[in-house]
Motif scaffolding. Structure first.
Motif, PDB file in Angstrom:
ATOM      1  N   GLU A  26       1.649  -7.412   3.734  1.00 52.68           N
ATOM      2  CA  GLU A  26       2.403  -7.297   4.985  1.00 52.68           C
ATOM      3  C   GLU A  26       2.472  -5.859   5.489  1.00 52.68           C
ATOM      4  N   TRP A  27       2.209  -4.901   4.598  1.00 60.05           N
ATOM      5  CA  TRP A  27       2.128  -3.503   5.030  1.00 60.05           C
ATOM      6  C   TRP A  27       0.698  -3.238   5.503  1.00 60.05           C
ATOM      7  N   ALA A  28       0.447  -3.581   6.753  1.00 60.01           N
ATOM      8  CA  ALA A  28      -0.909  -3.508   7.295  1.00 60.01           C
ATOM      9  C   ALA A  28      -0.855  -2.958   8.718  1.00 60.01           C
ATOM     10  N   GLY A  29      -2.026  -2.543   9.220  1.00 66.32           N
ATOM     11  CA  GLY A  29      -2.099  -2.046  10.587  1.00 66.32           C
ATOM     12  C   GLY A  29      -1.311  -0.763  10.755  1.00 66.32           C
ATOM     13  N   GLU A  30      -0.563  -0.677  11.823  1.00 65.32           N
ATOM     14  CA  GLU A  30       0.196   0.540  12.143  1.00 65.32           C
ATOM     15  C   GLU A  30       1.180   0.929  11.044  1.00 65.32           C
ATOM     16  N   VAL A  31       1.750  -0.059  10.347  1.00 64.74           N
ATOM     17  CA  VAL A  31       2.794   0.231   9.357  1.00 64.74           C
ATOM     18  C   VAL A  31       2.247   0.266   7.929  1.00 64.74           C
ATOM     19  N   ARG A  32       0.926   0.286   7.756  1.00 65.82           N
ATOM     20  CA  ARG A  32       0.356   0.231   6.413  1.00 65.82           C
ATOM     21  C   ARG A  32       0.925   1.364   5.541  1.00 65.82           C
ATOM     22  N   CYS A  33       0.958   1.117   4.255  1.00 68.87           N
ATOM     23  CA  CYS A  33       1.551   2.061   3.307  1.00 68.87           C
ATOM     24  C   CYS A  33       0.445   2.707   2.478  1.00 68.87           C
ATOM     25  N   ASP A  34      -0.285   3.652   3.083  1.00 72.45           N
ATOM     26  CA  ASP A  34      -1.283   4.420   2.338  1.00 72.45           C
ATOM     27  C   ASP A  34      -0.571   5.296   1.309  1.00 72.45           C
ATOM     28  N   LEU A  35      -1.269   5.645   0.242  1.00 75.47           N
ATOM     29  CA  LEU A  35      -0.672   6.521  -0.770  1.00 75.47           C
ATOM     30  C   LEU A  35      -0.386   7.917  -0.217  1.00 75.47           C
ATOM     31  N   HIS A  36      -1.313   8.472   0.569  1.00 78.56           N
ATOM     32  CA  HIS A  36      -1.127   9.805   1.166  1.00 78.56           C
ATOM     33  C   HIS A  36      -0.668  10.828   0.119  1.00 78.56           C
ATOM     34  N   PRO A  37      -1.445  11.074  -0.939  1.00 83.76           N
ATOM     35  CA  PRO A  37      -0.987  12.011  -1.980  1.00 83.76           C
ATOM     36  C   PRO A  37      -0.793  13.423  -1.434  1.00 83.76           C
ATOM     37  N   ARG A  38       0.393  13.988  -1.708  1.00 85.36           N
ATOM     38  CA  ARG A  38       0.730  15.344  -1.259  1.00 85.36           C
ATOM     39  C   ARG A  38       1.021  16.180  -2.497  1.00 85.36           C
ATOM     40  N   LEU A  39       0.364  17.307  -2.616  1.00 90.99           N
ATOM     41  CA  LEU A  39       0.425  18.095  -3.844  1.00 90.99           C
ATOM     42  C   LEU A  39       1.749  18.817  -4.000  1.00 90.99           C
ATOM     43  N   GLY A  40       2.196  18.900  -5.267  1.00 91.22           N
ATOM     44  CA  GLY A  40       3.371  19.669  -5.609  1.00 91.22           C
ATOM     45  C   GLY A  40       3.007  21.085  -6.022  1.00 91.22           C
ATOM     46  N   PRO A  41       4.003  21.887  -6.404  1.00 91.18           N
ATOM     47  CA  PRO A  41       3.740  23.277  -6.818  1.00 91.18           C
ATOM     48  C   PRO A  41       2.724  23.346  -7.946  1.00 91.18           C
ATOM     49  N   ALA A  42       1.758  24.235  -7.801  1.00 97.41           N
ATOM     50  CA  ALA A  42       0.709  24.484  -8.800  1.00 97.41           C
ATOM     51  C   ALA A  42      -0.170  23.263  -9.045  1.00 97.41           C
ATOM     52  N   GLY A  43      -0.036  22.218  -8.231  1.00 98.89           N
ATOM     53  CA  GLY A  43      -0.875  21.047  -8.376  1.00 98.89           C
ATOM     54  C   GLY A  43      -0.624  20.240  -9.629  1.00 98.89           C
ATOM     55  N   GLN A  44       0.563  20.376 -10.225  1.00100.19           N
ATOM     56  CA  GLN A  44       0.865  19.653 -11.451  1.00100.19           C
ATOM     57  C   GLN A  44       1.330  18.229 -11.194  1.00100.19           C
ATOM     58  N   SER A  45       1.669  17.923  -9.950  1.00 98.67           N
ATOM     59  CA  SER A  45       2.102  16.579  -9.598  1.00 98.67           C
ATOM     60  C   SER A  45       1.801  16.353  -8.128  1.00 98.67           C
ATOM     61  N   CYS A  46       1.954  15.120  -7.700  1.00 99.03           N
ATOM     62  CA  CYS A  46       1.866  14.813  -6.283  1.00 99.03           C
ATOM     63  C   CYS A  46       2.888  13.724  -5.969  1.00 99.03           C
ATOM     64  N   ILE A  47       3.190  13.558  -4.700  1.00 98.73           N
ATOM     65  CA  ILE A  47       4.122  12.520  -4.285  1.00 98.73           C
ATOM     66  C   ILE A  47       3.377  11.570  -3.364  1.00 98.73           C
ATOM     67  N   VAL A  48       3.492  10.271  -3.620  1.00 96.57           N
ATOM     68  CA  VAL A  48       2.753   9.254  -2.874  1.00 96.57           C
ATOM     69  C   VAL A  48       3.736   8.253  -2.279  1.00 96.57           C
ATOM     70  N   ASP A  49       3.302   7.565  -1.225  1.00 96.73           N
ATOM     71  CA  ASP A  49       4.080   6.478  -0.646  1.00 96.73           C
ATOM     72  C   ASP A  49       3.781   5.192  -1.404  1.00 96.73           C
ATOM     73  N   VAL A  50       4.811   4.418  -1.687  1.00 94.02           N
ATOM     74  CA  VAL A  50       4.656   3.157  -2.405  1.00 94.02           C
ATOM     75  C   VAL A  50       5.512   2.095  -1.717  1.00 94.02           C
ATOM     76  N   SER A  51       5.254   0.834  -2.051  1.00 93.77           N
ATOM     77  CA  SER A  51       6.054  -0.253  -1.503  1.00 93.77           C
ATOM     78  C   SER A  51       6.439  -1.208  -2.628  1.00 93.77           C
ATOM     79  N   ALA A  52       7.630  -1.798  -2.492  1.00 90.71           N
ATOM     80  CA  ALA A  52       8.105  -2.769  -3.475  1.00 90.71           C
ATOM     81  C   ALA A  52       9.257  -3.552  -2.854  1.00 90.71           C
TER      82      ALA A  52
END
Length: 443
Positions: A378-404
């Motif tokens: 149901e998360w499709a089209g305009e409202v789709r929930c891509d991960l879109h990984p965004r890097l944290g400090p020093a590249g040790q982690s990232c933050i992603v979009d999720v659905s549940a």
């Protein structure tokens, strides 16, 4: 099976304005495939965060939302539901704590937002986490921390900040909303709605104080520069503007659309003064990209011989090199890790609804799958929930979009530095995922 059909029908009937039959078919298909494959969710790849009465996001993949100490992120709380924002639909801008209970602190509201790029909330270069900017009705607001007090106003919504701190790039978010739902703003009036390639709109430069704005290159100039046959009778627009790490180059996706034909795109670059315009690709499909430390561009685009692949572009002179062509064959959202060489990217949902988070090492010819994330259909089209990984400090982690459970949230995922291996997926590629949903491509 009855439960699957009930879920799909309930969702389609609840939102009759969307392409209900298409999404109903896709919803049933994904769930049936998942059941027949026996695929089960794996262990959580990191810590997830959700908010009551709405959805949580950190915006587009090209902006790191992390506070310098990595303990909080800039975030947005979006209203409940899965509808396209109306002119007066509000969302909240604030800080999400990554410690303790993970509380969200609202600092502002705005109607200038969209599902894929949010309100372009970003830290001001050189502010060390004390100032951030976000788009708002009538322009953009600079706010200070703690407290979110307004420290400055800009007369236009902004897209990307100059790393040198002297200003911003921007575009017509109203035009972008009309031609590419999910990326522009319903609350912003389009400046040239009846012109296919306006001479008075394109890529803009706005001074940091907001006193002056200058058109760097117009839509008319882009349409006339090295034109392609597919541009005949098309409407032109731009998306995904950015500065190179040195601040000396500007990149933009030049896009055009023709009714009943499709959407096309290419990448153009220019010097920061708007001169030296050049195009990097001419095959009609250029999608997500990231800058590398050497002012080169890593992008998923169409190669004249190899097809749709990740490509590394040099700018002066223009040249290109395929990146992991046998391992990476579908679109994603790349970001180079701080040490250089390696990069993180993601994939769109496979036929069973799973998206993959990957770390790639072109020098060693290897990649590593960090995690798989189920995206409900149901998360499709305009409202789709891509991960879109965004890097944290020093590249040790990232933050992603999720659905549940019908909600969108975010997850902080640690990024490993070892354990790479050659991984060639023997399963057939998902052709629809190669350019589906991305900035570029024909849909």
């Amino acid at each position: 099976m009855r439960a699957i059909l009930r879920t799909g029908l309930r969702w389609a009937l609840s939102d009759p304005t969307r392409e209900s039959l298409y999404h109903l078919r896709r919803s049933v298909s994904v769930r049936v495939r998942r059941v027949l494959s026996g695929r089960k969710p794996g262990p959580p790849a990191g810590r997830s965060f959700f908010v009551p009465n709405g959805h949580l996001t950190c915006g587009y993949y090209d902006l790191s939302p992390f506070f310098p100490d990595g303990r909080s992120v800039l975030a947005m709380r979006l209203p409940p539901g899965r509808r396209s924002p109306a002119v007066d639909t509000e969302a909240e801008v604030g800080l999400l704590s990554l410690d303790g209970d993970g509380g969200f602190e609202p600092l502002a509201t705005t109607t200038a937002w969209c599902w894929q790029q949010g309100a372009r909330v970003q830290w001001l270069p050189g502010s060390e986490g004390s100032l951030f900017v976000h788009n708002a009705p009538g322009g953009a607001q600079v706010r200070g921390l703690p407290g979110g007090k307004v420290e400055g106003l800009l007369p236009r919504p902004i897209y990307a900040a100059d790393p040198c701190g002297s200003g911003f790039l921007t575009l017509d978010f109203g035009r972008l909303h009309r031609l590419r739902k999910g990326y522009g703003y319903a609350s912003v009036a389009e400046s040239h709605p009846h012109e296919a390639k306006p001479a008075g709109d394109g890529v803009w430069w706005v001074e940091a104080g907001g006193a002056k704005a200058r058109l760097l290159v117009s839509m008319l100039e882009l349409a006339q520069f090295d034109p392609l046959e597919s541009m005949e009778g098309a409407e032109h627009y731009v998306n995904h503007l950015s500065f190179s790490p040195s601040g000396q180059w500007i990149a933009a996706l030049h896009m055009w659309t023709r009714p009943r034909v499709g959407r096309f795109s290419r990448t153009v670059v220019m010097r920061r003064d708007g001169l030296g315009l050049r195009t990097l690709n001419r095959e009609g499909m250029a999608s997500h990209y990231t800058w590398t430390q050497g002012d080169e561009l890593l992008q998923f685009a169409r190669h004249p011989e190899a097809g749709d692949r990740y490509i590394r572009y040099t700018l002066d002179p223009v040249g290109c090199e395929l990146v992991l062509p046998e391992l990476l064959r579908e679109d994603g959202h790349p970001s180079e890790l701080p040490a250089g060489g390696r990069f993180v990217t993601d994939t769109y949902p496979d036929p069973c609804g799973d998206q993959r988070l990957l770390i790639c090492d072109p020098e060693q010819g290897m990649l590593r799958e960090v995690g798989r994330f189920y995206s409900a259909p149901e998360w499709a089209g305009e409202v789709r929930c891509d991960l879109h990984p965004r890097l944290g400090p020093a590249g040790q982690s990232c933050i992603v979009d999720v659905s549940a459970a019908g909600r969108r949230g975010v997850m902080v995922v640690p990024l490993p530095s070892t354990g790479f291996e050659v991984q060639v997926d023997p399963r057939p590629m998902n052709p629809a995922a190669r350019v589906r949903g991305g900035d570029g491509g024909v849909q």
